[in-house]
Design a protein around this motif. Sequence first.
Motif, mmCIF file in Angstrom:
data_model
loop_
_atom_site.group_PDB
_atom_site.id
_atom_site.type_symbol
_atom_site.label_atom_id
_atom_site.label_comp_id
_atom_site.label_asym_id
_atom_site.label_seq_id
_atom_site.Cartn_x
_atom_site.Cartn_y
_atom_site.Cartn_z
ATOM 1 N N LEU A 47 32.044 53.156 74.590
ATOM 2 C CA LEU A 47 31.092 52.378 74.620
ATOM 3 C C LEU A 47 30.758 52.206 76.201
ATOM 4 O O LEU A 47 29.663 52.681 76.929
ATOM 5 C CB LEU A 47 31.019 50.964 74.054
ATOM 6 C CG LEU A 47 30.908 51.081 72.369
ATOM 7 C CD1 LEU A 47 30.931 49.652 72.062
ATOM 8 C CD2 LEU A 47 29.821 51.849 71.959
ATOM 9 N N VAL A 48 32.030 51.672 76.909
ATOM 10 C CA VAL A 48 31.711 51.258 78.342
ATOM 11 C C VAL A 48 31.901 52.495 79.231
ATOM 12 O O VAL A 48 31.283 52.697 80.139
ATOM 13 C CB VAL A 48 32.579 50.117 78.561
ATOM 14 C CG1 VAL A 48 32.363 49.793 80.146
ATOM 15 C CG2 VAL A 48 32.337 48.980 77.605
ATOM 16 N N LEU A 49 32.997 53.223 78.929
ATOM 17 C CA LEU A 49 33.379 54.462 79.975
ATOM 18 C C LEU A 49 32.125 55.574 79.988
ATOM 19 O O LEU A 49 31.969 55.787 81.141
ATOM 20 C CB LEU A 49 34.543 55.121 79.408
ATOM 21 C CG LEU A 49 34.958 56.265 80.312
ATOM 22 C CD1 LEU A 49 35.542 55.669 81.690
ATOM 23 C CD2 LEU A 49 36.311 57.030 79.628
ATOM 24 N N PRO A 50 31.645 55.689 78.897
ATOM 25 C CA PRO A 50 30.691 56.927 79.121
ATOM 26 C C PRO A 50 29.221 56.324 79.924
ATOM 27 O O PRO A 50 28.900 57.272 80.750
ATOM 28 C CB PRO A 50 30.170 57.189 77.751
ATOM 29 C CG PRO A 50 31.345 56.989 77.028
ATOM 30 C CD PRO A 50 31.980 55.750 77.448
ATOM 31 N N ALA A 51 29.046 55.180 79.566
ATOM 32 C CA ALA A 51 27.986 54.447 80.407
ATOM 33 C C ALA A 51 28.265 54.496 82.146
ATOM 34 O O ALA A 51 27.570 54.777 82.916
ATOM 35 C CB ALA A 51 27.432 53.267 80.092
ATOM 36 N N ALA A 52 29.681 53.853 82.186
ATOM 37 C CA ALA A 52 30.046 53.754 83.747
ATOM 38 C C ALA A 52 30.221 55.076 84.302
ATOM 39 O O ALA A 52 29.899 55.433 85.343
ATOM 40 C CB ALA A 52 31.393 53.300 83.531
ATOM 41 N N MET A 53 30.306 56.403 83.400
ATOM 42 C CA MET A 53 30.636 57.349 84.021
ATOM 43 C C MET A 53 29.424 57.955 84.784
ATOM 44 O O MET A 53 29.238 58.565 85.724
ATOM 45 C CB MET A 53 31.326 58.662 83.065
ATOM 46 C CG MET A 53 32.779 58.412 82.861
ATOM 47 S SD MET A 53 33.873 58.546 84.337
ATOM 48 C CE MET A 53 33.542 60.393 84.598
ATOM 49 N N VAL A 54 28.057 57.968 83.794
ATOM 50 C CA VAL A 54 26.905 58.594 83.964
ATOM 51 C C VAL A 54 26.291 57.657 85.308
ATOM 52 O O VAL A 54 25.269 58.254 85.948
ATOM 53 C CB VAL A 54 26.148 58.688 82.845
ATOM 54 C CG1 VAL A 54 26.615 59.754 81.820
ATOM 55 C CG2 VAL A 54 25.908 57.473 82.240
ATOM 56 N N LEU A 55 26.746 56.684 85.577
ATOM 57 C CA LEU A 55 26.002 55.774 86.444
ATOM 58 C C LEU A 55 26.039 56.498 87.943
ATOM 59 O O LEU A 55 25.272 56.379 88.630
ATOM 60 C CB LEU A 55 26.818 54.266 86.941
ATOM 61 C CG LEU A 55 26.443 53.391 85.666
ATOM 62 C CD1 LEU A 55 27.122 52.063 85.999
ATOM 63 C CD2 LEU A 55 24.882 52.947 85.553
ATOM 64 N N PHE A 56 27.417 57.264 88.218
ATOM 65 C CA PHE A 56 27.513 57.792 89.274
ATOM 66 C C PHE A 56 27.246 59.441 89.459
ATOM 67 O O PHE A 56 27.224 59.740 90.463
ATOM 68 C CB PHE A 56 29.092 57.601 89.769
ATOM 69 C CG PHE A 56 29.544 56.078 89.802
ATOM 70 C CD1 PHE A 56 29.219 55.592 90.764
ATOM 71 C CD2 PHE A 56 30.119 55.741 88.611
ATOM 72 C CE1 PHE A 56 29.753 53.987 90.854
ATOM 73 C CE2 PHE A 56 30.570 54.331 88.629
ATOM 74 C CZ PHE A 56 30.226 53.656 89.739
ATOM 75 N N GLY A 57 27.107 59.969 88.503
ATOM 76 C CA GLY A 57 26.542 61.306 88.619
ATOM 77 C C GLY A 57 27.685 62.379 88.804
ATOM 78 O O GLY A 57 28.982 61.961 88.705
ATOM 79 N N ARG A 58 27.557 63.475 89.119
ATOM 80 C CA ARG A 58 28.342 64.689 89.395
ATOM 81 C C ARG A 58 29.214 64.142 90.834
ATOM 82 O O ARG A 58 30.283 64.801 90.711
ATOM 83 C CB ARG A 58 27.624 66.035 89.783
ATOM 84 C CG ARG A 58 26.844 66.292 88.627
ATOM 85 C CD ARG A 58 26.152 67.915 88.646
ATOM 86 N NE ARG A 58 25.223 68.015 87.679
ATOM 87 C CZ ARG A 58 25.623 69.038 86.661
ATOM 88 N NH1 ARG A 58 26.938 69.389 86.897
ATOM 89 N NH2 ARG A 58 24.839 69.252 86.094
ATOM 90 N N ARG A 59 28.673 63.440 91.677
ATOM 91 C CA ARG A 59 29.589 63.187 92.865
ATOM 92 C C ARG A 59 30.715 62.652 92.595
ATOM 93 O O ARG A 59 31.762 62.586 93.631
ATOM 94 C CB ARG A 59 28.518 62.620 93.803
ATOM 95 C CG ARG A 59 27.998 61.134 93.533
ATOM 96 C CD ARG A 59 27.326 60.506 94.505
ATOM 97 N NE ARG A 59 26.620 59.335 93.973
ATOM 98 C CZ ARG A 59 25.736 59.054 93.321
ATOM 99 N NH1 ARG A 59 25.070 60.005 92.863
ATOM 100 N NH2 ARG A 59 25.186 57.710 92.906
#
Length: 701
Positions: free
Chosen positions: A338-350
């Motif tokens: 739940l938390v990790l996927p949302a946190a990952m997409v916050l920052f994008g590819r960079r």
Amino acid sequence: MAGGHGFSGAGRALGRLVGPRVKWLVVVVAVLVSAAAFAFAGEPKAVSTTAASLPASAEAAQVTALREKLPSSGVTPAIVVYRAASGAVDTQAVEASGDRGIAAVKQWAPSAAAAGGAPTTAIPPQVSQDKSTALVIVPLKADLPDGANSEAVTALRAAVRDGLPQGLTATVTGGPAFGADIGAVFDGADIKLLGATAGVVAILLLITYRSPWLWLVPLSVVGTGDQVASKALAALSRFTEVSADGAVTGITSVLVFGAGTNYALLIIARYREELRRTEDRHEAMRAALGSAAPAILASGGTVVLALLSLGFADDPFAQSLGYAGAMGIAIALAYALLVLPAAMVLFGRRLFWPFVPRVGTSDPSHAGVWRRVGDVVTGRPVVVGLAAVAVLVTLALGGLGLSVGQSPNEQFLEKPEAVVGQEQLAAAFPAGTSEPATIIAKASAAEAVTTAAQGVEGVQEVRKAGGGGGGDLVELSAVLAAAPGTTQAFDQVRALRTAVHDVPGANALVGGSDAEALDARTTTERDRLVLFPLILGIVVLVLLLLLRSVVAAVVLVTTVVATYVASMGASWFAFQHLLDYPPLDVSTPLLAFLFLVALGVDYNIFLTTRAREEAAGGAHAREAIVSALAVTGGVITSAGILLAAVFAVLGVLPLVQLAQIGVIVGFGVLLDTLLVRSVLVPAVVSLLGERFWWPSHPADR
């Protein structure tokens, strides 16, 4: 799509939580929930040093329950051992020291009435036959919480040493001293374990991703989940019988960190793979969750159910660890999915800089080292498979002569004062002086029980204990010749039980530390007989639901059992010939089996679910397993090394049981990752071909 409809549906549902706006809501809610856990969970329930460690049906536990009805209940002896460097002990100095010791622990000592007449001044010391050693017994309250018991023992140790003449030493041992020394092992253990675990995970994530900041996201998410699990365990301990002692908390933390990081590695690997196909990072994460979530849910569900099966154990420690660990893994799953996927997409590819995945670039894993390994293994499956089996058999042979059962003196990696005192007692007095057996019987049969006990070979002395009894019960103390915790002591307890049980009308029962250790061994033997097949059944059921293949389920379960046997053999060889460790703790074989089977099957799940995806696309079984190995080999190997390293962190605590569990599970995970999953399973799949998926046909979907 791999897995059953339920697993796949869950993956699609999770994908809806990573949208452009929803991701912020998920992260904010996670922060608020975590903060609430930190603020309101409170402290764990205090645990008495005499807390029950056996099922109520055990004879030693029945003795403990009956003793609480006697006037002498609530008393436990601390033993001060005085030893002269040369010549005879100075008995006047010993008596003065004993007076100081009893005065120092007055607030933790029972009243004379509650102690059944236990004195509030120094007991005349018992002096050994060679006059070199003396002992003084100091009664303490038996129901002291861990903290108060440690304070009492610390005060006693300081008082009895104050003013001793040169050449005379004082050492405090006995049950309270062992409780205090075990407690000292876990002083600051949560900080020590957390620091060591987080450090290991950070280094391995940095090596895996070669990015200056990517590793911070999974480490932060998993670390937060670990602390939430710790707080949840503290709350659970206050409302249930689940213990939150140092061992349960430490192992649960290792499980949460290890499993949570494994799940994070798999999600990030699939996300990076999808970023090479999809421009939109939200769509890439949805696709990654759709593929990875079924395997992760199946894997985590297997571990949770296997841990919950410990609820059927008679061993209270195993029960507590089962419930605590299941809750911890459930929390790790929630934070990973739940938390990790949302946190990952916050920052994008960079976030992946400097190795940013671009759309249209090829995945290097398809032609990497694991592709070559797969080609070699499936090119000569018989030779390679037999070689892998030979390695497993050779390692398993190291377990010949494996011994289970530690004495109290053997449970520490670093010898504490309580052990030193026990050794001094054993050298000067009958070995069982410090830990006599306790007999509870009908008062009317006291003389007959005493006579029967005195007739048992190895019983040195039988006398009334404490206040002697109360009402229609009598308490007797039997000093055994054998050293506590040894096979000889267990034999003498069995013989003593047989003798007093045969006294008509006595209803005599035998307890004490050796009887408790014997009953604990019997309890864990029963638990292994019940739980080994139950855990295997759970794993088989999950594999059947996920892969819909009887053959695959049987093959994978067989391989993880082989890993367990080989790891136990190799570890026992190392304990005996390299590390000079004592026998295994009675609960270690069961816990090692649980962790290696439930966690070890994870990597096979990750591999075979990906192979099923390839097979569903029309690939033959051999090509499907090679492709799956090529794309999962790197991430699964990283996950296995990381999990093994996390379990090895248990060695920072100087308890032999935790160190042994760390070695057995750590080595087994590496063996499963590097040999079983990467060599043996692909070889077997290549040999079986499409029969591996029987009775299903993945290509039909």
